[in-house]
Design a protein around this motif. Sequence first.
Motif, PDB file in Angstrom:
ATOM      1  N   ASP A  55       0.823  -1.211   0.000  1.00 41.53           N
ATOM      2  CA  ASP A  55       0.000   0.000   0.000  1.00 41.53           C
ATOM      3  C   ASP A  55       0.855   1.258   0.000  1.00 41.53           C
ATOM      4  N   ILE A  56       1.860   1.301   0.864  1.00 40.57           N
ATOM      5  CA  ILE A  56       2.721   2.488   0.920  1.00 40.57           C
ATOM      6  C   ILE A  56       3.547   2.607  -0.367  1.00 40.57           C
ATOM      7  N   GLY A  57       3.750   1.475  -1.041  1.00 35.40           N
ATOM      8  CA  GLY A  57       4.506   1.501  -2.290  1.00 35.40           C
ATOM      9  C   GLY A  57       3.707   1.980  -3.482  1.00 35.40           C
ATOM     10  N   THR A  58       2.373   1.792  -3.454  1.00 34.75           N
ATOM     11  CA  THR A  58       1.546   2.220  -4.588  1.00 34.75           C
ATOM     12  C   THR A  58       0.923   3.597  -4.387  1.00 34.75           C
ATOM     13  N   SER A  59       1.146   4.211  -3.231  1.00 28.19           N
ATOM     14  CA  SER A  59       0.530   5.524  -2.964  1.00 28.19           C
ATOM     15  C   SER A  59       1.083   6.624  -3.867  1.00 28.19           C
ATOM     16  N   ARG A  60       2.298   6.415  -4.422  1.00 29.55           N
ATOM     17  CA  ARG A  60       2.829   7.462  -5.332  1.00 29.55           C
ATOM     18  C   ARG A  60       2.055   7.538  -6.642  1.00 29.55           C
ATOM     19  N   LEU A  61       1.152   6.621  -6.870  1.00 26.89           N
ATOM     20  CA  LEU A  61       0.305   6.694  -8.058  1.00 26.89           C
ATOM     21  C   LEU A  61      -0.683   7.852  -7.977  1.00 26.89           C
ATOM     22  N   TYR A  62      -1.015   8.281  -6.753  1.00 29.40           N
ATOM     23  CA  TYR A  62      -2.078   9.286  -6.605  1.00 29.40           C
ATOM     24  C   TYR A  62      -1.760  10.420  -5.638  1.00 29.40           C
ATOM     25  N   THR A  63      -0.650  10.362  -4.918  1.00 33.87           N
ATOM     26  CA  THR A  63      -0.366  11.380  -3.897  1.00 33.87           C
ATOM     27  C   THR A  63      -0.186  12.773  -4.510  1.00 33.87           C
ATOM     28  N   ILE A  64       0.680  12.894  -5.516  1.00 35.84           N
ATOM     29  CA  ILE A  64       0.973  14.216  -6.085  1.00 35.84           C
ATOM     30  C   ILE A  64      -0.257  14.812  -6.762  1.00 35.84           C
ATOM     31  N   SER A  65      -0.997  14.005  -7.513  1.00 36.24           N
ATOM     32  CA  SER A  65      -2.198  14.524  -8.189  1.00 36.24           C
ATOM     33  C   SER A  65      -3.242  14.966  -7.183  1.00 36.24           C
ATOM     34  N   SER A  66      -3.320  14.284  -6.022  1.00 40.36           N
ATOM     35  CA  SER A  66      -4.275  14.679  -4.981  1.00 40.36           C
ATOM     36  C   SER A  66      -3.831  15.941  -4.251  1.00 40.36           C
ATOM     37  N   THR A  67      -2.520  16.185  -4.228  1.00 39.83           N
ATOM     38  CA  THR A  67      -2.007  17.375  -3.542  1.00 39.83           C
ATOM     39  C   THR A  67      -2.204  18.629  -4.389  1.00 39.83           C
ATOM     40  N   PHE A  68      -2.132  18.479  -5.718  1.00 35.00           N
ATOM     41  CA  PHE A  68      -2.296  19.624  -6.636  1.00 35.00           C
ATOM     42  C   PHE A  68      -3.523  19.413  -7.522  1.00 35.00           C
ATOM     43  N   PRO A  69      -4.735  19.344  -6.966  1.00 35.45           N
ATOM     44  CA  PRO A  69      -5.909  19.095  -7.811  1.00 35.45           C
ATOM     45  C   PRO A  69      -6.190  20.215  -8.808  1.00 35.45           C
ATOM     46  N   ASP A  70      -5.694  21.447  -8.512  1.00 32.96           N
ATOM     47  CA  ASP A  70      -5.935  22.596  -9.393  1.00 32.96           C
ATOM     48  C   ASP A  70      -4.678  23.039 -10.136  1.00 32.96           C
ATOM     49  N   GLY A  71      -3.673  22.174 -10.164  1.00 32.86           N
ATOM     50  CA  GLY A  71      -2.436  22.510 -10.870  1.00 32.86           C
ATOM     51  C   GLY A  71      -1.415  23.187  -9.972  1.00 32.86           C
ATOM     52  N   ILE A  72      -0.181  23.327 -10.519  1.00 31.39           N
ATOM     53  CA  ILE A  72       0.929  23.933  -9.778  1.00 31.39           C
ATOM     54  C   ILE A  72       0.983  25.425 -10.085  1.00 31.39           C
ATOM     55  N   ARG A  73       0.874  26.247  -9.059  1.00 29.69           N
ATOM     56  CA  ARG A  73       0.810  27.697  -9.263  1.00 29.69           C
ATOM     57  C   ARG A  73       2.183  28.364  -9.269  1.00 29.69           C
ATOM     58  N   HIS A  74       3.130  27.793  -8.525  1.00 25.08           N
ATOM     59  CA  HIS A  74       4.456  28.402  -8.412  1.00 25.08           C
ATOM     60  C   HIS A  74       5.497  27.284  -8.458  1.00 25.08           C
ATOM     61  N   PRO A  75       6.613  27.464  -9.195  1.00 22.93           N
ATOM     62  CA  PRO A  75       7.620  26.395  -9.305  1.00 22.93           C
ATOM     63  C   PRO A  75       8.138  25.904  -7.965  1.00 22.93           C
ATOM     64  N   ASP A  76       8.282  26.838  -7.007  1.00 24.99           N
ATOM     65  CA  ASP A  76       8.804  26.431  -5.706  1.00 24.99           C
ATOM     66  C   ASP A  76       7.788  25.676  -4.862  1.00 24.99           C
ATOM     67  N   ASP A  77       6.519  25.677  -5.299  1.00 22.14           N
ATOM     68  CA  ASP A  77       5.525  24.887  -4.574  1.00 22.14           C
ATOM     69  C   ASP A  77       5.877  23.406  -4.613  1.00 22.14           C
ATOM     70  N   LEU A  78       6.500  22.987  -5.719  1.00 17.67           N
ATOM     71  CA  LEU A  78       6.945  21.594  -5.819  1.00 17.67           C
ATOM     72  C   LEU A  78       7.954  21.249  -4.727  1.00 17.67           C
ATOM     73  N   LEU A  79       8.886  22.186  -4.488  1.00 16.29           N
ATOM     74  CA  LEU A  79       9.894  21.951  -3.451  1.00 16.29           C
ATOM     75  C   LEU A  79       9.245  21.895  -2.076  1.00 16.29           C
ATOM     76  N   GLY A  80       8.259  22.773  -1.843  1.00 13.32           N
ATOM     77  CA  GLY A  80       7.567  22.770  -0.559  1.00 13.32           C
ATOM     78  C   GLY A  80       6.814  21.471  -0.321  1.00 13.32           C
ATOM     79  N   VAL A  81       6.104  20.991  -1.344  1.00 10.09           N
ATOM     80  CA  VAL A  81       5.337  19.744  -1.205  1.00 10.09           C
ATOM     81  C   VAL A  81       6.281  18.553  -1.078  1.00 10.09           C
TER      82      VAL A  81
END
Length: 736
Positions: A55-81
Amino acid sequence: MSVEAADGAETQLARHDSLYGDAEKVAGDRRHGSGASWRQTVLLAFQSVGVVYGDIGTSRLYTISSTFPDGIRHPDDLLGVLSLVLYTLLLLPMLKYVFIVLYANDNGDGGTFALYSLISRYAKIRMIPNHQAEDAAVSNYMTAHEPSSQARRAQCVKKSLESSKAAKIALFTITILGTSMVMGDGTLTPAISVLSAVSGIREKAPNLTQSQVVWISVAILFLLFSVQRFGTDKVGYSFAPIISVWFVLIAGIGAYNLAAHDATVLRALNPRYMVDYFRRNGKEAWLSLGGVVLCTTGTEAMFADLGHFNIRAIQLSFSCIIFPSVALSYMGQASYLHKFPQDVGDTFYKSIPAAMFWPTFIVAIMAAIIASQAMLSGAFAILSKALSLGCFPRVEVVHTSNKYAGQVYIPEINFLIGAASIVVTLAFQTTANIGNAYGICVVMVFSITTHLMTIVMLLVWKTNVAFIAAFYVVFSLTELLYLSSILSKFAEGGYLPFCFSLVLMALMATWHYVHVRRYWYELDHVVPAAELAALLGRRDVRRVPGVGLLYSELVQGIPPVFPRLVDKMPSVHAVFVFMSIKNLPIPRVPAPERFIFRRVGPADHRMFRCVARYGYTDQIEAAKEFSAALLDGLKLFVHQEAAFFDDDNDDGALQLRGARAAATEEEKRFIDAELERGVVYLTGEADVVAAPGSSVLKRIVVNYVYSFLRKNLRESHKALAIPKDQLLKVGITYEI
């Protein structure tokens, strides 16, 4: 020998029971995994990769998309997340679970229920008054601890818990809430994992609609739940190497993306980027925590599945294999998104090198299925343990492995969870909406574990109060922060686990309430010793050949169903045993310590009380094996009872000893002869109703909800595997 007294307790003339000497028969290492060699530990660590971490191994399939449901607004937001993800993994799975919570195992068994059982051994917090002093003599019932300066504080905590009904109810409530949330996890894990994995096919078949992807996922889910009856040992373990390949793939793809796109994302190791992320985005950053926490899904499995491995193996596999692989995967995704931020909705599959797409897609599908299967196995196991609390109706529990006691399958629950998982997939359609519900289950179980762990530290470990305070403050505040973020999306799918849990908790609480009230009713209406003698002395009552086993919840006293039995059928078997099945708050009870026997009345009545003790991972034997073991134990008790009194060596005592030895052998031969004539199982079919004058709520709970559950789920004799042709049921009504 002891005689059952009129008030249900036992008036002891000279104390003796079948536990005499049995505690010395079983010896073993009480520290789980401490005896394993490093070679064994490394082997177990490798095996755990394929069982615990799907389960912890397959969570990367959906974690990032769930964190940015409306897209990435600032390049450094990726570093923060990315920084948030990495430090969340370090704080919750690694620091809390791997290096603290794992040590709170219950003689090798883990999970929320194991914590509750551990607490209940040190403080009498259970609602049913069936505690017996002999229970503490069972091997591994208590965990040894050296005396410490914190003992007085632990004693105060113990008294506070035992004297407070509110505290007992609160502990019971959060335990069944944790059970409900794990069941919700078992429903949502297959839905989100399979749907996320299948969604990748649209990379190569863009003409597929989301609806078609959903129906493909439903077909896979149907297959997944159809094979559950084969068990983890045949389903999960057969494909364990696939999970290992999965971790190699996600680590390799992560390293490739770091090298091919933007290695500067490694700056996210500096926690300053988390602070900047919150400062820049404010409320939106807080809301995104509901997606970030999905990186920890499956963490509880490390603790719940501890019984199959050991502490060192889990620590080694997580620290050396899982965390580096997962961290590399997230770093690679962040590196790819720094260059292609528009692909945030499907980062994992878009970041795969073209030549590796199909192998990765196939392994992802299989990893999602295996991860779901392992989570379901854990849900079945925790629910089977809840049965020992008397807070769930009896259901068929099929033990699917001869090697691992905790691996079970529950057909009724499999059907309900499977149907719910398919409905969720069809209703929510996307992983983003399912993720809102999934996160609540994950964080609620985290929070419940934190609260129960704090009590364990106070009561059992007797840890320094500063460490306890630090543990509670750090983890409870962290989990509260994540929970508050997820609850903000209550209307967007977050309501689902609450609705599911409330229904399940209501059913469990109803069953437990009536179960407790029924026990108290029987305890208040036990048959006095004088009435028992009068019943057996009636002219119309005769002793018939064979052995009779009368099942009752009571562990002391003669149950009120016995006079009803004698009235309906004026006969009592030549050897008669008042039989109680009792679950102790420990994982396993060794076979030599299974039974406690006492005599009921004079020796020539040949009536006995027997309590069969089981741990919450033990399997009740089939009727034939059970009766054979019980009668062997009874004969041993008769032999030990005679030996218990043979202490004097004068001439008169020697003659008496000889006469007693002859009588003992005669009684053992008598028991064997009656066993040959057959065993009859007797059960009381109690129709429980609310007493006259009860409130409307109580009448609804007892007369309708409880009655519906009792009539539509498995009957007790089926759960105990009693053959129909050897069963006699006696009807009786209890007004509670």
